[in-house]
Motif scaffolding. Structure first.
Motif, mmCIF file in Angstrom:
data_model
loop_
_atom_site.group_PDB
_atom_site.id
_atom_site.type_symbol
_atom_site.label_atom_id
_atom_site.label_comp_id
_atom_site.label_asym_id
_atom_site.label_seq_id
_atom_site.Cartn_x
_atom_site.Cartn_y
_atom_site.Cartn_z
ATOM 1 N N GLY A 1 0.812 -1.207 0.000
ATOM 2 C CA GLY A 1 0.000 0.000 0.000
ATOM 3 C C GLY A 1 0.841 1.250 0.000
ATOM 4 O O GLY A 1 2.043 1.229 -0.299
ATOM 5 N N VAL A 2 0.210 2.356 0.374
ATOM 6 C CA VAL A 2 0.853 3.666 0.320
ATOM 7 C C VAL A 2 0.515 4.424 1.604
ATOM 8 O O VAL A 2 -0.616 4.331 2.104
ATOM 9 N N ALA A 3 1.502 5.132 2.145
ATOM 10 C CA ALA A 3 1.287 5.999 3.302
ATOM 11 C C ALA A 3 1.649 7.430 2.923
ATOM 12 O O ALA A 3 2.647 7.666 2.231
ATOM 13 N N LEU B 1 5.108 13.776 2.257
ATOM 14 C CA LEU B 1 5.948 12.602 2.075
ATOM 15 C C LEU B 1 5.061 11.408 1.743
ATOM 16 O O LEU B 1 4.112 11.109 2.464
ATOM 17 N N VAL B 2 5.374 10.733 0.633
ATOM 18 C CA VAL B 2 4.608 9.572 0.186
ATOM 19 C C VAL B 2 5.556 8.384 0.095
ATOM 20 O O VAL B 2 6.602 8.475 -0.566
ATOM 21 N N VAL B 3 5.218 7.266 0.763
ATOM 22 C CA VAL B 3 6.045 6.063 0.680
ATOM 23 C C VAL B 3 5.185 4.924 0.142
ATOM 24 O O VAL B 3 4.037 4.746 0.543
ATOM 25 N N GLY B 4 5.734 4.170 -0.785
ATOM 26 C CA GLY B 4 5.053 3.012 -1.353
ATOM 27 C C GLY B 4 5.644 1.731 -0.812
ATOM 28 O O GLY B 4 6.867 1.554 -0.830
ATOM 29 N N MET B 5 4.795 0.828 -0.287
ATOM 30 C CA MET B 5 5.235 -0.437 0.284
ATOM 31 C C MET B 5 4.781 -1.581 -0.608
ATOM 32 O O MET B 5 3.652 -1.582 -1.117
ATOM 33 N N ARG B 6 5.653 -2.549 -0.815
ATOM 34 C CA ARG B 6 5.300 -3.726 -1.587
ATOM 35 C C ARG B 6 5.996 -4.928 -0.946
ATOM 36 O O ARG B 6 7.222 -4.938 -0.814
ATOM 37 N N LEU C 1 1.711 4.288 -7.388
ATOM 38 C CA LEU C 1 2.358 3.319 -6.507
ATOM 39 C C LEU C 1 1.440 2.196 -6.029
ATOM 40 O O LEU C 1 1.920 1.125 -5.661
ATOM 41 N N ALA C 2 0.124 2.425 -6.005
ATOM 42 C CA ALA C 2 -0.801 1.458 -5.414
ATOM 43 C C ALA C 2 -1.419 0.559 -6.471
ATOM 44 O O ALA C 2 -1.599 0.960 -7.627
ATOM 45 N N ALA C 3 -1.743 -0.643 -6.058
ATOM 46 C CA ALA C 3 -2.484 -1.582 -6.900
ATOM 47 C C ALA C 3 -3.887 -1.744 -6.316
ATOM 48 O O ALA C 3 -4.141 -1.407 -5.151
ATOM 49 N N GLU C 4 -4.798 -2.276 -7.128
ATOM 50 C CA GLU C 4 -6.179 -2.432 -6.669
ATOM 51 C C GLU C 4 -6.223 -3.327 -5.433
ATOM 52 O O GLU C 4 -5.588 -4.373 -5.374
#
Length: 464
Positions: free
Chosen positions: A169-171, A180-185, A215-218
């Motif tokens: 997801g994304v925070a 600040l945007v961080v993408g987690m996978r 950055l996000a997927a469904e």
């Protein structure tokens, strides 16, 4: 009972410092306290210094704390390597950053955050900051307090998200000057995006929406830590895109802890940094203290050549005793061989000393070294012949090394050469790091040359 207390300190670009103190027991992690120390009208480094002085006055335990630098003071670059070993990645990272960031690679320190695998190699994110900035941060805790690590605010935010269960997801975290945007996978920090807006104006909603979409997927979760009006504007459109939207105010790892502030959103980065200070598994193994700033234990590495010679001396004495007792010619030959090796080692270590009795002289030198250990810490400068002698003695005899260029001045030595493999480069670097005359040994470049069986490299070190 086991009880460990550590702090995470988020250093913001305006000089503000946010401090979170955690206490870990065998069963849980508890929030001791969290506090914000505004900078006032001063430049950031001065503001951070004042803030930490006030934190010490308030009783915060700063020893072993982990600091978080603003992402605006760092450089980020996505990189892919044909191998996965961290040691090899760190060896070539400076050369890979040459030309990829707007400053010379020798003016920065950098670390690597691994992402997923890539055709048998590794891909991830390199993060660098200037050496001058890092020096300012390392001086902040004050005398008697060590730093447990230096990360970035984005890494601290990603750690807090992992602790709260965000795997994919994304925070988004909005502060006074940054978004600040961080993408987690797969629980890894995949991407970082930042917008300097002076708050939430100037197209903030469009920037956040575009970043999340990229950055996000469904089905991913999106966690927002922004003012209410901006959050409400984003929530409707993101939900329609198939994303689950939550807010840090209602979804965070500090919710069940004592002393949690009413609004934990501003403290998310500091919380993640404190988890790193505790060594929690949710944290990222990332530290900008690399190169000459990498923590080292002051062991007796400079005694290694003498200890090696002393070992040979002991073995020679054992063989001499065996020869006297048994009278076997084979033992006598071994003794003579070890005796010759001892003599050679002694001459390499002490070229200006007349040999009378190697064993007795080695023992005397060891005693002198113990008496003068503190004096050696202040040793400065070295003659060229002395440096070359120590360099030659430090290089292991089994390494096949061809020196292409050797550059030396009063404080630095640069060695360009060709060697048989990357492992041989590692062994050479490790041997030079054990030589007390050299410090800050850095591998500036290592790559396969025109001959595929050879590796061209460059080593640079400081002369004590």
């Amino acid at each position: 009972m086991y009880n460990k207390k550590m702090c995470g300190i988020a250093l913001e670009a305006d000089g503000t410092a946010r401090v979170v103190e955690l206490t870990a027991t065998l069963r849980a992690v508890n929030l001791s306290r969290a506090q914000t120390f505004p900078a006032g009208d001063v430049e950031p480094a001065s503001g951070w210094g004042r803030a930490l002085s006030r934190a010490r006055e308030e009783g915060f335990y700063l020893d072993g704390c982990v600091m978080g630098l603003p992402d605006s003071m760092t450089y980020r670059k996505a990189l892919t390597f044909p191998f996965r070993a961290r040691r090899r990645i760190m060896q070539v990272l400076p050369s890979e950053l040459d030309g990829e960031i707007p400053v010379p690679s020798d003016a920065v320190v950098a670390d690597f955050l691994p992402g997923g695998s890539a055709d048998g190699g590794a891909k991830g994110m390199a993060v660098a900051c200037s050496r001058q900035t890092l020096l300012q941060v390392l001086d902040l805790p004050g005398e008697g307090s060590r730093i447990g690590g230096v990360q970035t605010l984005s890494v601290g935010l990603a750690t807090a998200c992992r602790a709260a269960g965000l795997s994919d997801g994304v925070a988004v975290l909005c502060s006074e000057g940054d978004i600040l945007v961080v993408g987690m996978r797969s629980s890894r920090l995949e991407a970082v995006r930042r917008l300097a807006t002076g708050g939430t104006g100037g197209g903030a909603a469009d920037f956040i929406r575009d970043s999340i979409t990229a950055l996000a997927a469904e089905g991913d979760q999106v966690v927002l830590g922004c003012p209410e009006d901006l959050t409400a504007e984003l929530e409707s459109s993101l939900t329609q895109s198939g994303l689950t939207v939550r807010r840090f105010r209602n979804w965070h790892p500090m919710g069940g802890m004592d002393h949690a502030p009413e609004d934990v959103t501003p403290y998310m980065t500091a919380f993640g940094l404190a988890l790193r200070a505790l060594g929690r598994k949710e944290s990222f193994s990332f530290d900008l203290r690399q190169g000459p700033f990498r923590p080292v234990t002051p062991l007796a590495s400079m005694k290694a050549p003498l200890l090696r010679t002393a070992g040979v001396a002991v073995l020679a004495l054992v063989l001499a005793t065996a020869s006297a007792v048994t009278g076997i010619s084979r033992v006598k030959g071994d003794y003579e061989r070890y005796s010759a090796q001892l003599t050679q080692e002694f001459r390499e270590l002490f070229p200006d000393t007349r040999i009378v009795n190697e064993v007795a002289q080695v023992s005397e030198k060891l005693q002198q070294l113990d008496r003068r250990a503190r004096d050696l810490a202040g040793f400065e400068g070295a003659g060229a012949l002395h440096v070359l002698t120590r360099l030659s003695a430090a290089i292991p005899g089994e390494i096949q090394l061809k020196v292409e260029e050797l550059s030396y001045d009063s404080s630095k030595l640069r060695l360009d050469g060709t060697i048989s493999s990357f492992d041989a480069v590692d062994r050479l670097k490790g041997a030079l790091e054990k030589e007390p005359l050299f410090s800050g040994v850095q591998l500036q470049n290592a790559k396969v040359g025109a001959d595929a069986s050879k590796v061209n490299f460059r080593l640079q070190m400081e002369i004590r």
